[in-house]
Design an enzyme around this catalytic site. Structure first.
Site, PDB file in Angstrom:
ATOM      1  N   ALA A   1      43.648  55.535  36.719  1.00 52.70           N
ATOM      2  CA  ALA A   1      44.581  55.871  35.645  1.00 52.70           C
ATOM      3  C   ALA A   1      45.489  54.667  35.456  1.00 52.70           C
ATOM      4  O   ALA A   1      45.694  53.882  36.380  1.00 52.70           O
ATOM      5  CB  ALA A   1      45.389  57.106  36.038  1.00 52.70           C
TER       6      ALA A   1
ATOM      7  N   GLY B   1      41.417  57.355  39.271  1.00 49.55           N
ATOM      8  CA  GLY B   1      40.824  58.019  38.111  1.00 49.55           C
ATOM      9  C   GLY B   1      39.445  57.482  37.745  1.00 49.55           C
ATOM     10  O   GLY B   1      38.652  58.183  37.114  1.00 49.55           O
TER      11      GLY B   1
ATOM     12  N   GLU C   1      37.172  59.274  40.026  1.00 53.56           N
ATOM     13  CA  GLU C   1      37.208  60.668  39.567  1.00 53.56           C
ATOM     14  C   GLU C   1      36.342  60.852  38.317  1.00 53.56           C
ATOM     15  O   GLU C   1      35.679  61.869  38.148  1.00 53.56           O
ATOM     16  CB  GLU C   1      38.666  61.088  39.298  1.00 53.56           C
ATOM     17  CG  GLU C   1      39.463  61.158  40.598  1.00 53.56           C
ATOM     18  CD  GLU C   1      40.949  61.424  40.379  1.00 53.56           C
ATOM     19  OE1 GLU C   1      41.597  60.570  39.747  1.00 53.56           O
ATOM     20  OE2 GLU C   1      41.439  62.461  40.822  1.00 53.56           O
TER      21      GLU C   1
HETATM   22  N1  CAA Z   1      46.549  50.554  35.870  1.00 55.43           N
HETATM   23  C1  CAA Z   1      47.095  49.593  35.104  1.00 55.43           C
HETATM   24  N2  CAA Z   1      46.764  48.305  35.193  1.00 55.43           N
HETATM   25  C2  CAA Z   1      45.836  47.971  36.113  1.00 55.43           C
HETATM   26  C3  CAA Z   1      45.225  48.916  36.946  1.00 55.43           C
HETATM   27  C4  CAA Z   1      45.617  50.267  36.789  1.00 55.43           C
HETATM   28  N3  CAA Z   1      45.065  51.263  37.500  1.00 55.43           N
HETATM   29  N4  CAA Z   1      44.360  48.285  37.755  1.00 55.43           N
HETATM   30  C5  CAA Z   1      44.422  46.981  37.426  1.00 55.43           C
HETATM   31  N5  CAA Z   1      45.311  46.786  36.447  1.00 55.43           N
HETATM   32  C6  CAA Z   1      45.681  45.533  35.808  1.00 55.43           C
HETATM   33  C7  CAA Z   1      46.566  44.715  36.738  1.00 55.43           C
HETATM   34  O1  CAA Z   1      47.925  45.144  36.658  1.00 55.43           O
HETATM   35  C8  CAA Z   1      46.337  43.328  36.180  1.00 55.43           C
HETATM   36  O2  CAA Z   1      47.109  43.176  35.019  1.00 55.43           O
HETATM   37  P1  CAA Z   1      47.991  41.822  34.804  1.00 55.43           P
HETATM   38  O3  CAA Z   1      46.931  40.739  34.710  1.00 55.43           O
HETATM   39  O4  CAA Z   1      48.698  42.104  33.527  1.00 55.43           O
HETATM   40  O5  CAA Z   1      48.875  41.693  36.007  1.00 55.43           O
HETATM   41  C9  CAA Z   1      44.870  43.349  35.750  1.00 55.43           C
HETATM   42  O6  CAA Z   1      44.523  44.731  35.612  1.00 55.43           O
HETATM   43  C10 CAA Z   1      43.932  42.739  36.778  1.00 55.43           C
HETATM   44  O7  CAA Z   1      44.156  43.384  38.019  1.00 55.43           O
HETATM   45  P2  CAA Z   1      44.540  42.592  39.372  1.00 55.43           P
HETATM   46  O8  CAA Z   1      45.240  41.313  39.045  1.00 55.43           O
HETATM   47  O9  CAA Z   1      45.264  43.548  40.265  1.00 55.43           O
HETATM   48  O10 CAA Z   1      43.083  42.269  39.932  1.00 55.43           O
HETATM   49  P3  CAA Z   1      42.678  42.056  41.456  1.00 55.43           P
HETATM   50  O11 CAA Z   1      41.294  41.521  41.429  1.00 55.43           O
HETATM   51  O12 CAA Z   1      43.723  41.289  42.194  1.00 55.43           O
HETATM   52  O13 CAA Z   1      42.638  43.545  42.088  1.00 55.43           O
HETATM   53  C11 CAA Z   1      42.159  45.896  42.112  1.00 55.43           C
HETATM   54  C12 CAA Z   1      41.732  44.490  41.608  1.00 55.43           C
HETATM   55  C13 CAA Z   1      41.985  45.998  43.630  1.00 55.43           C
HETATM   56  C14 CAA Z   1      41.254  46.911  41.427  1.00 55.43           C
HETATM   57  C15 CAA Z   1      43.646  46.126  41.736  1.00 55.43           C
HETATM   58  O14 CAA Z   1      43.814  45.858  40.349  1.00 55.43           O
HETATM   59  C16 CAA Z   1      44.153  47.509  41.994  1.00 55.43           C
HETATM   60  O15 CAA Z   1      44.431  47.877  43.143  1.00 55.43           O
HETATM   61  N6  CAA Z   1      44.317  48.317  40.935  1.00 55.43           N
HETATM   62  C17 CAA Z   1      44.893  49.638  41.044  1.00 55.43           C
HETATM   63  C18 CAA Z   1      43.920  50.611  41.641  1.00 55.43           C
HETATM   64  C19 CAA Z   1      44.579  51.965  41.783  1.00 55.43           C
HETATM   65  O16 CAA Z   1      45.532  52.147  42.519  1.00 55.43           O
HETATM   66  N7  CAA Z   1      44.034  52.970  41.090  1.00 55.43           N
HETATM   67  C20 CAA Z   1      44.554  54.313  41.113  1.00 55.43           C
HETATM   68  C21 CAA Z   1      45.489  54.526  39.960  1.00 55.43           C
HETATM   69  S1  CAA Z   1      46.370  56.043  40.113  1.00 55.43           S
HETATM   70  C22 CAA Z   1      45.356  57.256  39.532  1.00 55.43           C
HETATM   71  O17 CAA Z   1      44.207  56.991  39.191  1.00 55.43           O
HETATM   72  C23 CAA Z   1      46.000  58.606  39.458  1.00 55.43           C
HETATM   73  C24 CAA Z   1      45.119  59.729  39.090  1.00 55.43           C
HETATM   74  O18 CAA Z   1      44.227  60.109  39.801  1.00 55.43           O
HETATM   75  C25 CAA Z   1      45.443  60.498  37.896  1.00 55.43           C
END
Ligand code: CAA
Length: 258
Positions: A66, A112, A115
């Protein structure tokens, strides 16, 4: 249609839907959720579509979850609404699709994103895929059905491990625990998913719909409402504020525990 985040292609009864928001690793914001829900709905009413394949654009991510930026300042009722709306509008609609849905997991499938893949009926992953439910590391919990569907697919013990550690597993481990049905090299992923979908598409559409209904009838729906309620409550905690702020500031969280 201009600027839709969902790319569509239909060939021999197989509709491929590609989530395309590469700047955010295909994260599910409201626009993506609404566009994907509309595409799934339209497919139900299109007799030319027999099976749906769902994938992410690019080689890095299926869907990275998400959109954290979108919900970081939400309160409890907005959090609850996010989960309920997403589940009803998209995730349940995919699971309850009258046509089989095959997820082709082409990279990160987190939160998500996993999911979404789990709401599909069959999952195929590329060797570079990494999967997990990292929500507890953000001070929240899975809210799009993950606590329910992961346990349904891999069993309670492995689901508990994945949900409580928030860790990622590689494609081979996902195959071993039954989270995915098959693992293939990245360049073969879409083709493999489409071939599997074509096999399904040769069968009687009414039988496919009846089979989907019958398999799904065996699983309880009760836990989904508990998940929505607990997900909303997370938005009242200092842990949630710290977890989401830490993600946005690109640092490790220091959870206060309240
Ligand atoms: N939401 C919003 N933006 C996201 C995102 C997310 N879930 N995942 C990645 N991005 C964005 C980053 O903020 C980044 O944007 P900027 O360039 O503007 O900073 C861009 O995508 C590239 O990501 P990274 O620089 O972080 O890339 P990386 O290779 O260093 O890492 C990753 C990759 C491990 C996937 C890392 O991006 C990450 O941990 N993302 C979040 C994963 C996460 O926690 N997902 C769960 C979300 S909560 C949820 O899903 C709730 C639910 O069930 C309803």
């Amino acid at each position: 249609m201009p600027d839709s985040p969902i790319l569509k292609s239909l060939e021999d009864g197989v509709l491929t839907l590609t989530i395309s928001r590469p700047e955010a690793l295909n994260a599910l914001n409201r626009q993506v959720i609404d566009a994907l829900a509309a595409a799934i709905e339209a497919a139900q009413n299109n007799a030319e579509v027999r099976v749906i394949v769902l994938t992410g654009a690019g080689e890095k991510a299926f869907v990275a979850g998400a959109d954290i930026k979108e919900f970081a300042d939400f309160n409890q009722s907005q959090g609850e609404d996010l989960a309920r709306r997403g589940q009803r509008n998209l995730f349940d609609r995919i699971e309850q699709s009258r046509k089989p849905v095959v997820a082709a997991i082409n990279g990160f499938a987190l939160g998500g994103g996993l999911e979404l893949a789990m709401a599909a009926h069959v999952r195929i992953a590329s060797t570079n895929a990494r999967m997990g439910l990292p929500e507890v590391s953000l001070g929240v919990i899975p809210g799009y059905g993950g606590t329910q569907r992961l346990a349904q697919i891999v069993g309670k013990g492995k689901a508990m491990e994945m949900v409580l550690t928030g860790g990622m597993i590689p494609a081979d481990d996902a195959l071993q625990c039954g989270l995915v049905n098959q693992v293939v090299e990245p360049e073969l992923l879409l083709e493999t998913a489409q071939i599997l979908a074509s096999k399904m598409a040769k069968n009687a559409p009414t039988s496919l719909a009846a089979a989907l209904d019958s398999v799904l009838a065996g699983y309880s729906r009760e836990g989904f409402e508990v998940e929505i309620e607990r997900f909303g409550k997370c938005f009242t905690t200092d842990d949630f504020k710290e977890g989401t702020t830490a993600f946005l500031e690109k640092r490790k969280p220091n959870f206060p525990g309240s």
